[in-house]
Design an enzyme around this catalytic site. Structure first.
Site, PDB file in Angstrom:
ATOM      1  N   GLU A   1      -3.380   3.553  -7.315  1.00 56.52           N
ATOM      2  CA  GLU A   1      -3.745   4.661  -6.434  1.00 56.52           C
ATOM      3  C   GLU A   1      -2.675   5.749  -6.525  1.00 56.52           C
ATOM      4  OE1 GLU A   1      -4.157   2.855  -2.421  1.00 56.52           O
ATOM      5  OE2 GLU A   1      -6.245   3.270  -2.746  1.00 56.52           O
TER       6      GLU A   1
ATOM      7  N   HIS B   1       0.848  -1.195   0.000  1.00 56.18           N
ATOM      8  CA  HIS B   1       0.000   0.000   0.000  1.00 56.18           C
ATOM      9  C   HIS B   1       0.886   1.248   0.000  1.00 56.18           C
ATOM     10  CE1 HIS B   1      -2.744   3.146   1.296  1.00 56.18           C
ATOM     11  NE2 HIS B   1      -3.691   2.389   0.800  1.00 56.18           N
TER      12      HIS B   1
HETATM   13  O1  G3P Z   1      -6.493   1.959   0.461  1.00 53.83           O
HETATM   14  C1  G3P Z   1      -7.282   2.916  -0.187  1.00 53.83           C
HETATM   15  C2  G3P Z   1      -6.800   4.271   0.122  1.00 53.83           C
HETATM   16  O2  G3P Z   1      -5.423   4.416  -0.066  1.00 53.83           O
HETATM   17  C3  G3P Z   1      -7.551   5.344  -0.644  1.00 53.83           C
HETATM   18  O3  G3P Z   1      -7.692   6.383   0.246  1.00 53.83           O
HETATM   19  O4  G3P Z   1      -9.042   7.961   1.516  1.00 53.83           O
HETATM   20  O5  G3P Z   1      -8.535   8.395  -0.903  1.00 53.83           O
HETATM   21  O6  G3P Z   1     -10.141   6.571  -0.272  1.00 53.83           O
HETATM   22  P1  G3P Z   1      -8.923   7.372   0.133  1.00 53.83           P
END
Ligand code: G3P
Length: 220
Positions: A136, A88
């Site tokens: 991400e 992550h």
């Molecule tokens: O693991 C998912 C996370 O990194 C995404 O964060 O708060 O933007 O949904 P968020």
């Protein structure tokens, strides 16, 4: 695929993780869909008692036995954890560790979700054959600015990069997803599912928000 990463937010401390997992479990049952929850490790033993799928937020390569302070896949499996996020953005590990953990979880029949920060990593780690790659962009995590709106090309290009691996790996996306519309756009761009944290954990009404996301996932 809908994964809720609880992270270590104050909002999920103590019994509140149970309540959020219960909300996810009820929505999954109501809409006959699968929702995965990722509580902090110290709360896993409580959350796995619920009818919900539990993944760990992280796993280590430490072996089962005389090791201390690690999240050992074999022990997590014995505690009914059925998968894990790997690498992550907030807990990155080395390429060698990622390769070992994807293989180790596969052997344990646990689901592997390798998190990546860009298209290049998506292509690189898809070749390892994890169940999922989760793209991400770090700058959007926790921003409330959805990757599907801010960086649609990153999702589209990651879909292509994962497909190029020519295996069964599927693409999830996360970062900034806060509405059903963000979810729908991600699926329109080819994502198989989503990985969400603050959009759910910090929502005023967990039930309402989870259902909004589930409807966007199931109607697309
Ligand atoms: O693991 C998912 C996370 O990194 C995404 O964060 O708060 O933007 O949904 P968020």
């Amino acid at each position: 695929m809908f994964i809720i990463n609880f992270k270590n937010y104050e909002e999920i401390s103590g019994s509140r993780s149970i309540r959020l997992a219960e909300a996810a479990s009820k929505a999954a049952k109501k809409y006959k869909t699968k929702i995965v929850v990722c509580p902090p490790n110290h709360l896993i033993s409580e959350v796995v008692k619920l009818p919900v799928t539990v993944f760990s937020q992280h796993v280590d390569t430490a072996k089962i036995g005389s090791t201390t302070g690690f999240a050992v896949p074999e022990l997590l499996k014995k505690s009914k954890v059925s998968g894990s996020l790997i690498n992550h953005s907030e807990h990155r590990i080395s390429p060698q560790e990622i390769e070992e953990l994807v293989s180790r979880l596969k052997n344990l029949k646990m689901t592997s979700v390798v998190c990546v920060k860009d298209v290049s990593e998506a292509g690189r780690y898809a070749k390892l054959g994890p169940d999922y790659i989760a793209i991400e962009p770090p700058e959007l995590i926790g921003s409330g600015k959805a990757v599907s709106k801010e960086r649609p090309e990153v999702i589209a290009d990651s879909v292509k990069a994962v497909k190029n691996a020519k295996n069964s790996t599927r693409l999830l996306c996360g970062a900034g997803i806060v509405s059903g519309d963000d979810v729908a756009r991600a699926l329109d761009l080819g994502a198989y599912g989503i990985l969400v944290a603050s959009g759910i954990v910090k929502a005023k009404n967990w039930k309402k928000t989870i259902e909004e996301f589930v409807l966007a996932l199931t109607e697309n």
